[in-house]
Write an enzyme that holds these catalytic residues in place. Structure first.
Site, mmCIF file in Angstrom:
data_model
loop_
_atom_site.group_PDB
_atom_site.id
_atom_site.type_symbol
_atom_site.label_atom_id
_atom_site.label_comp_id
_atom_site.label_asym_id
_atom_site.label_seq_id
_atom_site.Cartn_x
_atom_site.Cartn_y
_atom_site.Cartn_z
ATOM 1 N N TRP A 293 0.815 -1.230 0.000
ATOM 2 C CA TRP A 293 0.000 0.000 0.000
ATOM 3 C C TRP A 293 0.840 1.268 0.000
ATOM 4 O O TRP A 293 0.307 2.367 -0.070
ATOM 5 C CB TRP A 293 -0.924 0.018 1.235
ATOM 6 C CG TRP A 293 -1.945 -1.074 1.276
ATOM 7 C CD1 TRP A 293 -2.176 -2.039 0.323
ATOM 8 C CD2 TRP A 293 -2.890 -1.331 2.324
ATOM 9 N NE1 TRP A 293 -3.190 -2.878 0.717
ATOM 10 C CE2 TRP A 293 -3.646 -2.460 1.949
ATOM 11 C CE3 TRP A 293 -3.156 -0.719 3.550
ATOM 12 C CZ2 TRP A 293 -4.662 -2.983 2.753
ATOM 13 C CZ3 TRP A 293 -4.168 -1.241 4.357
ATOM 14 C CH2 TRP A 293 -4.916 -2.351 3.950
ATOM 15 N N LYS A 294 2.151 1.113 0.135
ATOM 16 C CA LYS A 294 3.060 2.270 0.168
ATOM 17 C C LYS A 294 2.549 3.305 1.177
ATOM 18 O O LYS A 294 2.111 2.924 2.256
ATOM 19 C CB LYS A 294 3.250 2.833 -1.248
ATOM 20 C CG LYS A 294 3.679 1.728 -2.223
ATOM 21 C CD LYS A 294 4.205 2.224 -3.534
ATOM 22 C CE LYS A 294 4.605 1.029 -4.401
ATOM 23 N NZ LYS A 294 5.213 1.394 -5.669
ATOM 24 N N HIS B 28 12.710 -3.102 -1.244
ATOM 25 C CA HIS B 28 11.949 -2.508 -2.350
ATOM 26 C C HIS B 28 12.785 -1.351 -2.900
ATOM 27 O O HIS B 28 13.463 -0.652 -2.138
ATOM 28 C CB HIS B 28 10.587 -2.008 -1.844
ATOM 29 C CG HIS B 28 9.702 -1.551 -2.968
ATOM 30 N ND1 HIS B 28 9.895 -0.359 -3.609
ATOM 31 C CD2 HIS B 28 8.631 -2.140 -3.565
ATOM 32 C CE1 HIS B 28 8.977 -0.236 -4.564
ATOM 33 N NE2 HIS B 28 8.206 -1.309 -4.559
ATOM 34 N N GLU C 120 11.295 -7.187 -9.632
ATOM 35 C CA GLU C 120 10.616 -5.925 -9.949
ATOM 36 C C GLU C 120 11.551 -5.015 -10.734
ATOM 37 O O GLU C 120 12.390 -4.328 -10.133
ATOM 38 C CB GLU C 120 10.251 -5.185 -8.650
ATOM 39 C CG GLU C 120 9.095 -5.741 -7.901
ATOM 40 C CD GLU C 120 8.322 -4.615 -7.197
ATOM 41 O OE1 GLU C 120 7.096 -4.637 -7.246
ATOM 42 O OE2 GLU C 120 8.944 -3.718 -6.615
ATOM 43 N N GLY D 225 10.307 5.503 -13.505
ATOM 44 C CA GLY D 225 9.078 4.984 -14.104
ATOM 45 C C GLY D 225 8.944 5.343 -15.580
ATOM 46 O O GLY D 225 9.139 6.486 -15.967
ATOM 47 N N SER E 207 3.541 -2.557 -12.201
ATOM 48 C CA SER E 207 2.383 -2.187 -13.036
ATOM 49 C C SER E 207 1.405 -3.337 -13.314
ATOM 50 O O SER E 207 0.743 -3.358 -14.361
ATOM 51 C CB SER E 207 2.833 -1.579 -14.367
ATOM 52 O OG SER E 207 3.502 -0.365 -14.151
HETATM 53 P P1 PGA Z 1 2.936 -0.814 -9.024
HETATM 54 O O1 PGA Z 1 3.964 -0.975 -7.814
HETATM 55 O O2 PGA Z 1 2.101 -2.051 -9.072
HETATM 56 O O3 PGA Z 1 2.135 0.418 -8.683
HETATM 57 O O4 PGA Z 1 3.751 -0.631 -10.254
HETATM 58 C C1 PGA Z 1 4.628 -2.180 -7.597
HETATM 59 C C2 PGA Z 1 5.580 -2.040 -6.453
HETATM 60 O O5 PGA Z 1 6.188 -0.978 -6.302
HETATM 61 O O6 PGA Z 1 5.741 -2.976 -5.650
#
Ligand code: PGA
Length: 266
Positions: free
Chosen positions: A14-15, A100, A172, A184, A224
């Site tokens: 959820w950041k 991350h 990732e 990004g 994404s």
């Molecule tokens: P995102 O993020 O699905 O919004 O690209 C993935 C992540 O940062 O773990």
């Protein structure tokens, strides 16, 4: 090497997107949408630190959704203002994201720090979800394999065979993360390219341990992922699930992805 059955894994990161009330409303909405769904996968949500206790309490009676932390400091304790120690998340989280790309950047985390955090989590019985992946510059320089090899090499230098059985690796590519301010691109890798890197991760693990241990390792993809593209990634051999950012804070999208992933991972 990847012909073993794996339990699918869907992790929602959820950041810092949901405020306190919104976190609780969101988790209730997910719970409601999953009410009549048989859950065959591990489904994990990772709220921000202040929301961990209440989200964990809201899910206490749920056998369908588990709780994870987004990060934890690599030192077990000490004078680290603003950081969070493992003992502070342990009562609430059975999982924890490690390294991350956003955390690495914010905390100046080295590969050794990532490895040490994973080892600390394993020692405390919390499952580490270790993120690896190349930056945009590394991708453009065709250094993806080199970068992931270096990351996995350092990680595995500290992990025992028993620890490996509990470890998750998330591939990732940083440039594929939506909303990533620096790297990004709005693009995603080709699913077959993801499968190649996942295979590389297993080959490196087999070299360090053996094919059986490598086959058991859970490897997931992140960057994404949305309901409309998830099937292409988890249908690739060896991809055992997904790490979600933006799609995880939309209850409908999150549940749709859970349903799709658990029907496809083998
Ligand atoms: P995102 O993020 O699905 O919004 O690209 C993935 C992540 O940062 O773990």
């Amino acid at each position: 090497m990847d012909d073993m059955a794996h339990k699918a894994l869907i992790v929602g990161n959820w950041k810092m997107e949901l405020a306190h009330k919104a976190s609780l409303e969101h988790v209730r909405a997910v719970k409601k949408l999953l009410r009549n769904v048989e859950i065959l996968a591990d489904v994990v949500v990772c709220p921000a630190f202040p929301q961990l206790p209440e989200v964990a309490a809201a899910l206490k009676t749920s056998t369908k959704i588990q709780v994870g932390a987004q990060a934890v400091h690599w030192e077990e304790q000490g004078a680290f203002t603003g950081a969070v120690a493992i003992a502070q998340v342990k009562p609430f989280a059975a999982w924890c994201i490690v390294g991350h790309s956003e955390t690495r950047e914010l905390t100046n985390m080295s590969e050794e720090h990532v490895r040490d955090t994973a080892m600390l989590l394993l020692k405390h019985g919390i499952t580490p979800i270790v993120c690896v992946g190349e930056s945009l510059v590394e991708r453009q320089a065709e250094k993806t394999v080199e970068r992931v090899t270096e990351q996995i090499g350092t990680l595995l230098s500290g992990v025992t065979r028993a620890g490996l059985a509990k470890l998750v690796v998330a591939y990732e590519p940083i440039w594929a993360i939506s909303g990533n301010l620096k790297d990004g691109t709005g693009e995603m890798p080709d699913p077959s390219d993801v499968a190649e890197i996942v295979l590389l991760i297993r080959k490196l693990t087999a070299t360090r341990f053996d094919a059986e241990a490598a086959g058991r390792l859970r490897v997931i993809y992140g960057g994404s992922v949305k309901p409309e593209n998830v099937s292409a990634y988890v249908s690739e051999p060896g991809v055992n699930g997904v790490l979600l950012g933006s799609a995880s804070i939309n209850a409908v999208q999150f549940v749709e992805i859970v349903k799709k992933v658990q029907g496809l991972v083998d």
